[in-house]
Design a protein around this motif. Structure first.
Motif, PDB file in Angstrom:
ATOM      1  N   GLU A 307       0.826  -0.984   0.234  1.00  0.00           N
ATOM      2  CA  GLU A 307      -0.240   0.279  -0.159  1.00  0.00           C
ATOM      3  C   GLU A 307       1.030   1.101  -0.299  1.00  0.00           C
ATOM      4  N   ASP A 308       0.365   1.935  -0.458  1.00  0.00           N
ATOM      5  CA  ASP A 308       1.299   3.995  -0.566  1.00  0.00           C
ATOM      6  C   ASP A 308       2.466   4.082  -1.422  1.00  0.00           C
ATOM      7  N   ASP A 309       2.119   2.688  -2.617  1.00  0.00           N
ATOM      8  CA  ASP A 309       3.773   2.540  -3.366  1.00  0.00           C
ATOM      9  C   ASP A 309       4.829   1.628  -2.869  1.00  0.00           C
ATOM     10  N   VAL A 310       5.090   1.220  -1.460  1.00  0.00           N
ATOM     11  CA  VAL A 310       5.426   0.296  -0.725  1.00  0.00           C
ATOM     12  C   VAL A 310       4.997  -1.161  -0.154  1.00  0.00           C
ATOM     13  N   ALA A 311       6.261  -1.626  -0.465  1.00  0.00           N
ATOM     14  CA  ALA A 311       5.352  -2.733   0.758  1.00  0.00           C
ATOM     15  C   ALA A 311       6.197  -2.886   1.837  1.00  0.00           C
ATOM     16  N   LYS A 312       4.835  -3.537   2.911  1.00  0.00           N
ATOM     17  CA  LYS A 312       5.179  -2.964   4.403  1.00  0.00           C
ATOM     18  C   LYS A 312       5.051  -3.981   4.938  1.00  0.00           C
ATOM     19  N   LEU A 313       5.141  -4.517   6.506  1.00  0.00           N
ATOM     20  CA  LEU A 313       5.114  -5.656   7.087  1.00  0.00           C
ATOM     21  C   LEU A 313       3.349  -5.511   7.642  1.00  0.00           C
ATOM     22  N   PRO A 314       3.029  -6.657   7.971  1.00  0.00           N
ATOM     23  CA  PRO A 314       1.727  -6.200   8.267  1.00  0.00           C
ATOM     24  C   PRO A 314       0.948  -5.174   9.704  1.00  0.00           C
ATOM     25  N   ASP A 315       1.532  -5.040  10.083  1.00  0.00           N
ATOM     26  CA  ASP A 315       1.809  -4.155  11.477  1.00  0.00           C
ATOM     27  C   ASP A 315       1.833  -2.767  11.223  1.00  0.00           C
ATOM     28  N   ARG A 316       2.527  -2.667  10.409  1.00  0.00           N
ATOM     29  CA  ARG A 316       2.820  -1.752   9.934  1.00  0.00           C
ATOM     30  C   ARG A 316       4.210  -0.647  10.351  1.00  0.00           C
ATOM     31  N   THR A 317       4.784  -1.510  10.611  1.00  0.00           N
ATOM     32  CA  THR A 317       6.206  -1.452  11.757  1.00  0.00           C
ATOM     33  C   THR A 317       7.364  -0.773  11.210  1.00  0.00           C
ATOM     34  N   SER A 318       7.698  -1.511   9.747  1.00  0.00           N
ATOM     35  CA  SER A 318       8.575  -1.202   9.065  1.00  0.00           C
ATOM     36  C   SER A 318       7.819  -1.268   7.366  1.00  0.00           C
ATOM     37  N   PHE A 319       8.835  -0.300   6.665  1.00  0.00           N
ATOM     38  CA  PHE A 319       9.604  -1.077   4.878  1.00  0.00           C
ATOM     39  C   PHE A 319       9.355  -3.050   5.215  1.00  0.00           C
ATOM     40  N   ALA A 320       8.259  -2.896   4.044  1.00  0.00           N
ATOM     41  CA  ALA A 320       9.237  -4.526   3.879  1.00  0.00           C
ATOM     42  C   ALA A 320       9.978  -4.484   2.539  1.00  0.00           C
ATOM     43  N   GLY A 321      10.624  -4.014   1.637  1.00  0.00           N
ATOM     44  CA  GLY A 321      11.006  -3.598   0.411  1.00  0.00           C
ATOM     45  C   GLY A 321       9.936  -3.152  -0.715  1.00  0.00           C
ATOM     46  N   SER A 322      11.016  -2.439  -1.452  1.00  0.00           N
ATOM     47  CA  SER A 322       9.997  -1.629  -2.238  1.00  0.00           C
ATOM     48  C   SER A 322       9.366  -2.148  -3.261  1.00  0.00           C
ATOM     49  N   VAL A 323       8.486  -1.383  -4.113  1.00  0.00           N
ATOM     50  CA  VAL A 323       7.690  -2.152  -4.972  1.00  0.00           C
ATOM     51  C   VAL A 323       7.942  -1.519  -6.241  1.00  0.00           C
ATOM     52  N   ALA A 324       8.991  -0.474  -6.096  1.00  0.00           N
ATOM     53  CA  ALA A 324       9.542   0.459  -7.293  1.00  0.00           C
ATOM     54  C   ALA A 324      10.407  -0.611  -8.519  1.00  0.00           C
ATOM     55  N   THR A 325       9.975   0.513  -9.573  1.00  0.00           N
ATOM     56  CA  THR A 325      10.665   0.208 -11.321  1.00  0.00           C
ATOM     57  C   THR A 325      11.404   0.809 -11.091  1.00  0.00           C
ATOM     58  N   ALA A 326      12.705   0.374 -12.223  1.00  0.00           N
ATOM     59  CA  ALA A 326      13.385   1.194 -12.173  1.00  0.00           C
ATOM     60  C   ALA A 326      12.961   3.229 -12.803  1.00  0.00           C
ATOM     61  N   ASP A 327      11.855   2.552 -13.937  1.00  0.00           N
ATOM     62  CA  ASP A 327      12.042   3.997 -14.538  1.00  0.00           C
ATOM     63  C   ASP A 327      11.857   5.268 -13.347  1.00  0.00           C
ATOM     64  N   ARG A 328      10.584   4.871 -12.224  1.00  0.00           N
ATOM     65  CA  ARG A 328      10.333   5.511 -11.256  1.00  0.00           C
ATOM     66  C   ARG A 328      11.772   5.983 -10.329  1.00  0.00           C
ATOM     67  N   LEU A 329      12.466   5.143 -10.885  1.00  0.00           N
ATOM     68  CA  LEU A 329      13.982   5.912  -9.674  1.00  0.00           C
ATOM     69  C   LEU A 329      14.325   7.008 -10.614  1.00  0.00           C
ATOM     70  N   ILE A 330      14.360   6.781 -11.992  1.00  0.00           N
ATOM     71  CA  ILE A 330      15.309   8.434 -12.700  1.00  0.00           C
ATOM     72  C   ILE A 330      14.256   9.553 -12.200  1.00  0.00           C
ATOM     73  N   LYS A 331      12.296   8.796 -12.220  1.00  0.00           N
ATOM     74  CA  LYS A 331      11.652  10.197 -12.224  1.00  0.00           C
ATOM     75  C   LYS A 331      11.679  10.866 -11.330  1.00  0.00           C
ATOM     76  N   MET A 332      11.879  10.181  -9.987  1.00  0.00           N
ATOM     77  CA  MET A 332      11.250  10.587  -8.684  1.00  0.00           C
ATOM     78  C   MET A 332      13.357  11.230  -8.348  1.00  0.00           C
ATOM     79  N   MET A 333      14.240  11.196  -9.406  1.00  0.00           N
ATOM     80  CA  MET A 333      15.746  11.518  -8.936  1.00  0.00           C
ATOM     81  C   MET A 333      15.280  13.111  -9.034  1.00  0.00           C
ATOM     82  N   VAL A 334      14.928  13.363 -10.559  1.00  0.00           N
ATOM     83  CA  VAL A 334      14.371  14.031 -11.356  1.00  0.00           C
ATOM     84  C   VAL A 334      13.454  14.922 -10.460  1.00  0.00           C
TER      85      VAL A 334
END
Length: 400
Positions: A307-334
């Motif tokens: 949810e919220d464009d990211v993977a989280k533990l079920p209790d939402r205490t920590s991120f659990a890795g991203s769901v990003a793709t490479a094009d998104r990385l370039i877009k965010m940095m720019v």
């Protein structure tokens, strides 16, 4: 045999230093054969009109776990192929397949599957080797790594793993763990990059680790110590150490979630594009809809929620890795971090190629290098992905 030639024309070619307008790139038998600032006639060439879009070196992801519903820890070749074929649609032309903290048997099995998958991978991003993430981590900084398997470096164990595969290119560990310095020295003897990760180390421990081969910081800011206080005295953590040690490379999850704009800007300002590798750290939920998912293997992984464009533990205490793709990385940095496009691309091509030791054949559009090329538009939408001179993805939507 007739040479296979591809001509890409009417494009804005991104080099490590500039954008070359109205350029033409010639690909011959899987290699870059020429770059011209004008169109040239080549009989029998497969012609691609870039239509004024950017022609970029292929994106190299040196820290990735999965995508398209598959994970490298799933224990089968099809999962490897699915990840590679999913991410090639988003501009990734090469990747370092990354494991998760697990028992030794599952890890050895993954190494064996990697070798078979590499031979069968014809339609996806190429594999540059394996990144073993864990199990030698700080329990306090484990994040979503499975606590059942976290342990200290064991020479008998890691030597067996290192001798089982020559495809390991990097290994992430917490340098403050008992035996971690000796572990780092051993990795260097095997030609493997030790990387600081999931760690509570302080500056003095990071310096010692760097002196013994730990030249890379895994997903900077994520699962690592910052300034801490002990008995009223402050100590610099891993984050500050990575900034202080000019020679240390860092990787960042530039998905716009793990690191907000101010931190992306800070890392860029201090380290610069030559020392930063953009990574997705993507898990199986990349390119998948929101909802329940699994981090790690389907048989033994951890339940997570996307949810919220990211993977989280079920209790939402920590991120659990991203769901990003490479094009998104370039877009965010720019768009989010205000980084010039040429430098954003460099952090996802030239710099990771240099870190992983493949800059002689990948990482830039240069004569003689592998023809790994991405064509994308002003909105960072991928239109073509070419790997080794083969067109593996083409955007075919009407109006594209």
């Amino acid at each position: 045999m007739i040479d296979k030639i591809i001509k890409i024309y009417n494009g804005k070619v991104i080099s490590p230093l500039r954008v070359i307008e109205q350029a033409t790139v010639i690909i011959k038998n899987g290699k870059i054969d020429g770059i011209y600032q004008y169109d040239i006639e080549i009989p029998d060439a497969i012609s691609i009109d870039a239509k004024g879009r950017y022609v970029s070196p292929g994106f190299i992801d040196i820290h990735i776990h999965g995508g398209g519903g598959a994970d490298f820890m799933d224990g089968n070749v099809d999962a490897f192929l699915k990840v590679a074929e999913t991410h090639v649609q988003f501009g990734t032309t090469a990747m370092v397949a990354t494991t998760l903290t697990s028992d030794k048997e599952n890890l050895l099995n993954t190494l064996n599957i990697y070798e078979e998958a590499t031979l069968k991978n014809k339609k996806g991003a190429s594999f540059l080797g394996l990144h073993i993430e864990g199990p030698y981590f700080s329990m306090n900084q484990r994040g979503a790594q499975d606590p059942r398997y976290i342990r200290d470096p064991d020479p008998e164990e890691y030597l067996e793993i290192l001798n089982a595969s020559k495809s390991i290119v990097r290994w992430s560990a917490a340098p403050e763990k008992k035996g971690a310095i000796e572990f780092g020295r051993c990795l260097r003897k095997y030609g493997v990059i030790p990387s600081v990760a999931h760690t509570d180390a302080v500056y003095e421990e990071v310096v010692e680790a760097f002196e013994n081969g730990y030249t890379l910081a895994t997903h900077l800011y994520s699962a690592m110590s910052g300034v801490t206080r002990k008995n009223a005295f402050r100590f610099a953590g891993v984050i500050e150490s990575a900034f202080i040690i000019d020679e240390m490379d860092v990787e960042i999850i530039a998905d716009g979630v793990h690191l907000p704009a101010p931190l992306l800007k800070l890392v860029y300002k201090i380290k610069g594009p030559d020392k930063i590798a953009l990574i997705t750290d993507a898990m199986r939920g990349a390119a998948m809809p929101p909802g329940p998912s699994i981090l790690g293997s389907l048989a033994d992984g951890l339940p997570v929620i996307i949810e919220d464009d990211v993977a989280k533990l079920p209790d939402r205490t920590s991120f659990a890795g991203s769901v990003a793709t490479a094009d998104r990385l370039i877009k965010m940095m720019v768009n989010l971090a205000d980084v010039p496009l040429v430098e954003a691309v460099k952090m996802l091509s030239h710099t990771p190629a240099r870190i992983t030791g493949v800059l002689d054949r990948k990482g830039s559009i240069s004569v003689g290098k592998d023809a790994d090329i991405v064509i994308f538009d002003e909105a960072f939408k991928i239109h073509y992905t070419i790997v080794g001179g083969e067109i593996l993805y083409e955007q075919t939507t009407i109006g594209s």
